[in-house]
Design an enzyme around this catalytic site. Sequence first.
Site, mmCIF file in Angstrom:
data_model
loop_
_atom_site.group_PDB
_atom_site.id
_atom_site.type_symbol
_atom_site.label_atom_id
_atom_site.label_comp_id
_atom_site.label_asym_id
_atom_site.label_seq_id
_atom_site.Cartn_x
_atom_site.Cartn_y
_atom_site.Cartn_z
ATOM 1 N N ARG A 1 0.816 -1.217 0.000
ATOM 2 C CA ARG A 1 0.000 0.000 0.000
ATOM 3 C C ARG A 1 0.849 1.266 0.000
ATOM 4 O O ARG A 1 0.341 2.347 -0.247
ATOM 5 C CB ARG A 1 -0.898 0.014 1.245
ATOM 6 C CG ARG A 1 -1.910 -1.111 1.262
ATOM 7 C CD ARG A 1 -2.544 -1.214 2.615
ATOM 8 N NE ARG A 1 -3.263 -0.009 2.966
ATOM 9 C CZ ARG A 1 -4.550 0.195 2.743
ATOM 10 N NH1 ARG A 1 -5.264 -0.742 2.162
ATOM 11 N NH2 ARG A 1 -5.126 1.308 3.104
ATOM 12 N N GLU B 1 -2.915 7.484 -19.670
ATOM 13 C CA GLU B 1 -2.597 6.354 -18.793
ATOM 14 C C GLU B 1 -1.145 5.900 -18.981
ATOM 15 O O GLU B 1 -0.455 5.553 -18.017
ATOM 16 C CB GLU B 1 -3.595 5.210 -19.064
ATOM 17 C CG GLU B 1 -3.391 3.945 -18.254
ATOM 18 C CD GLU B 1 -3.428 4.154 -16.745
ATOM 19 O OE1 GLU B 1 -3.840 5.209 -16.262
ATOM 20 O OE2 GLU B 1 -2.980 3.226 -16.033
ATOM 21 N N LYS C 1 1.605 5.856 -15.956
ATOM 22 C CA LYS C 1 2.339 4.648 -15.571
ATOM 23 C C LYS C 1 3.834 4.899 -15.579
ATOM 24 O O LYS C 1 4.549 4.527 -14.654
ATOM 25 C CB LYS C 1 1.973 3.538 -16.559
ATOM 26 C CG LYS C 1 1.689 2.197 -16.093
ATOM 27 C CD LYS C 1 0.494 1.889 -15.245
ATOM 28 C CE LYS C 1 0.043 2.853 -14.241
ATOM 29 N NZ LYS C 1 -1.347 2.838 -13.884
ATOM 30 N N GLU D 1 4.952 7.135 -12.612
ATOM 31 C CA GLU D 1 4.789 6.505 -11.297
ATOM 32 C C GLU D 1 5.944 5.587 -10.941
ATOM 33 O O GLU D 1 6.404 5.582 -9.802
ATOM 34 C CB GLU D 1 3.533 5.626 -11.295
ATOM 35 C CG GLU D 1 2.254 6.342 -11.029
ATOM 36 C CD GLU D 1 1.122 5.343 -10.833
ATOM 37 O OE1 GLU D 1 0.555 5.307 -9.757
ATOM 38 O OE2 GLU D 1 0.814 4.598 -11.787
ATOM 39 N N HIS E 1 0.208 23.336 -29.219
ATOM 40 C CA HIS E 1 -0.309 24.523 -28.537
ATOM 41 C C HIS E 1 0.498 24.855 -27.294
ATOM 42 O O HIS E 1 -0.013 25.463 -26.367
ATOM 43 C CB HIS E 1 -1.790 24.320 -28.181
ATOM 44 C CG HIS E 1 -2.661 24.188 -29.397
ATOM 45 N ND1 HIS E 1 -2.950 25.253 -30.226
ATOM 46 C CD2 HIS E 1 -3.235 23.101 -29.967
ATOM 47 C CE1 HIS E 1 -3.704 24.836 -31.233
ATOM 48 N NE2 HIS E 1 -3.877 23.523 -31.103
ATOM 49 N N LYS F 1 -1.080 2.783 -2.357
ATOM 50 C CA LYS F 1 -2.016 2.029 -3.189
ATOM 51 C C LYS F 1 -3.425 2.583 -3.089
ATOM 52 O O LYS F 1 -4.136 2.698 -4.065
ATOM 53 C CB LYS F 1 -1.986 0.550 -2.776
ATOM 54 C CG LYS F 1 -2.946 -0.326 -3.558
ATOM 55 C CD LYS F 1 -2.590 -0.348 -5.039
ATOM 56 C CE LYS F 1 -3.548 -1.157 -5.869
ATOM 57 N NZ LYS F 1 -3.458 -0.788 -7.293
#
Length: 610
Positions: free
Chosen positions: A27, A483, A487, A490, A506, A605
């Site tokens: 966690r 995503e 990933k 992280e 832009h 977590k």
Amino acid sequence: MCGIVAYSGSRNALPVLLGGLKKLEYRGYDSSGIALNDNGQITIRKRQGKVSELISMLDSDSTLEQATCGIAHTRWATHGPPTTENAHPHAGGKGDLALVHNGIIENHRSLREKLTAAGYVFCSETDTEVLAHLVDLHHKGKLIDAVISALREVEGTFGIAAMSRHEPGVLVVARRGSPIVLGLGREETIIASDASAIIKHTRQAIYLDDNDIALIQGNDVEIQALDAGPVSRPTSQIDWSSNAAKKGGYEHYMLKEIFEQPEAIRNTLRGRLDRNRGNALLSGLNLSPRELSELHRVLIVGCGTSMNAGLVGEYAIEDFAGVLAEVEQAAEFRYRNPIVKPSDLVVAISQSGETADTLAAVREAIDKGALVSGLVNTVGSTIARETGRGVYLHAGPEISVASTKAFTCQVSVLLMMALKFARSRRMSRDAGCRFVEEIEAIPSLVEQVLEQNDNIAKVAERYVEQSSAFFIGRGYLYPVALEGALKLKEISYIHAEGYHAAELKHGPIALLDENVPVIALCNEGPGKDKTLGNVAECQARKSRVLGIVTQGDQEAIAALDDHIVVPASPPHTSVIPSTVALQLLSYHIARLKGCSIGQPRNLAKSVTVE
Ligand code: M6R
């Protein structure tokens, strides 16, 4: 995030507590500690750093082996740095009691002043020590009465376990906004903030509701609501096997969970697709035909990866069902007084079912009278219980802090929702049958990507040295870019941003040069040619471009510096194999960099604080 384990029974408590702490390591935490109650003597041991360091410290301490009651904790620092002093458990008063706590006591400053004026001396900067002393202040008779009085003064969230030296074998546990599960054994109760710490001992569990407080001694469990007297809570069966929560030969849980995806998605789909009627069943949504046909809008809320999955849902629901759909960060939804109508369906997406911001968004939507459903993995979690309707992912336990299989299972459910809503409107049976086939093909698409693991590891070697990267995509592949970037940052700590491919020019394009690679989602589909145009713009600024391309697409391959192929599939399902390819890419980059994939720095977590 913080984790609690507590034990009362006839066995030696120490190995049960330490085993539980090991299970909670995933966690995310930065210190750990235990307190044991051995016939009226409370001993506290705690340590900054890993549970293994706490265990080495205890190795030489044979005095702890007799106790049959204790509490333990892994702390993820909120109030005060991750030091040994700030680690839990905290003693109350002169050490008559010990307490562990998850959550945040919001009025800790005023309580600290009050307690200091009453003569209490603080050894830490934590809000938890405030609570421990507050319980001590009220501790004139039974511990449970003192805890109730203290909790009445507290604002904020808590999951706690406490014990007093005057009541050997007794534990008092309580929750408000932070989960507590009681594992019911034969002559014992194992308490934890997360079922993974108890499944080795028992699968019979009681999940406390908010404002429940329980008095536990051995296998005696008495629960009361803080302001309403005794209550009874149902016993549920935890259906995870203990093997599901082990690494099973993989170097990291993340890799194991990436490879589990074909099976996890099959479990998500099982029994939910009707090939003959070209429809999805999803009875847990509990929407009457009238509610379905009158659905005005689908509002999807979530955080992090769950929100990224929600974006795919938004696209698919509008695309196929023609129903208005919007995604919103759960944290924003709760504070900005959104307009929600009774004919709106709010879908709260959460792997853990405990994310504080998502839970608060659920409560806001319930208060505003919407239909509220949960899309949750963890059975019995707070969001699952409070929404009352929804769809469980059945992905099995996700241990890795970096979420992988939850995303692909969430997207699978959202596609089924889009199908169900579409069939209740304009979609024909034939079109529904084709949609069912496309969804059913997803696990095999994922298997084809997993077969390329070695090749993806080789591609990863070329990107290990970079410190910044951009991910770009269009349409259904835009959430994949978000995503993919999440990933990578992280677990590899490479700064990564996901952008719509058209947005790059832009502003962000100013950052591109030979040291900033771009990962482009160039799958066959409506936006491919335009994305290849954006690829050329990046290359013109000397960026190396790695593309995700559809198998056999030589035109795309020729335009890219590196590529990873994914099998051909329609845009709405290509999200899943493309994301899996990026999960493997991030994993291998992080592994080659030697990063702590199992416990990425600063991350937890399950984020149960705001
Ligand atoms: O348990 P939840 O799905 O509610 O968690 C939401 C986010 O905290 C989570 O997805 C987070 O972004 C992950 N670390 C992503 O890998």
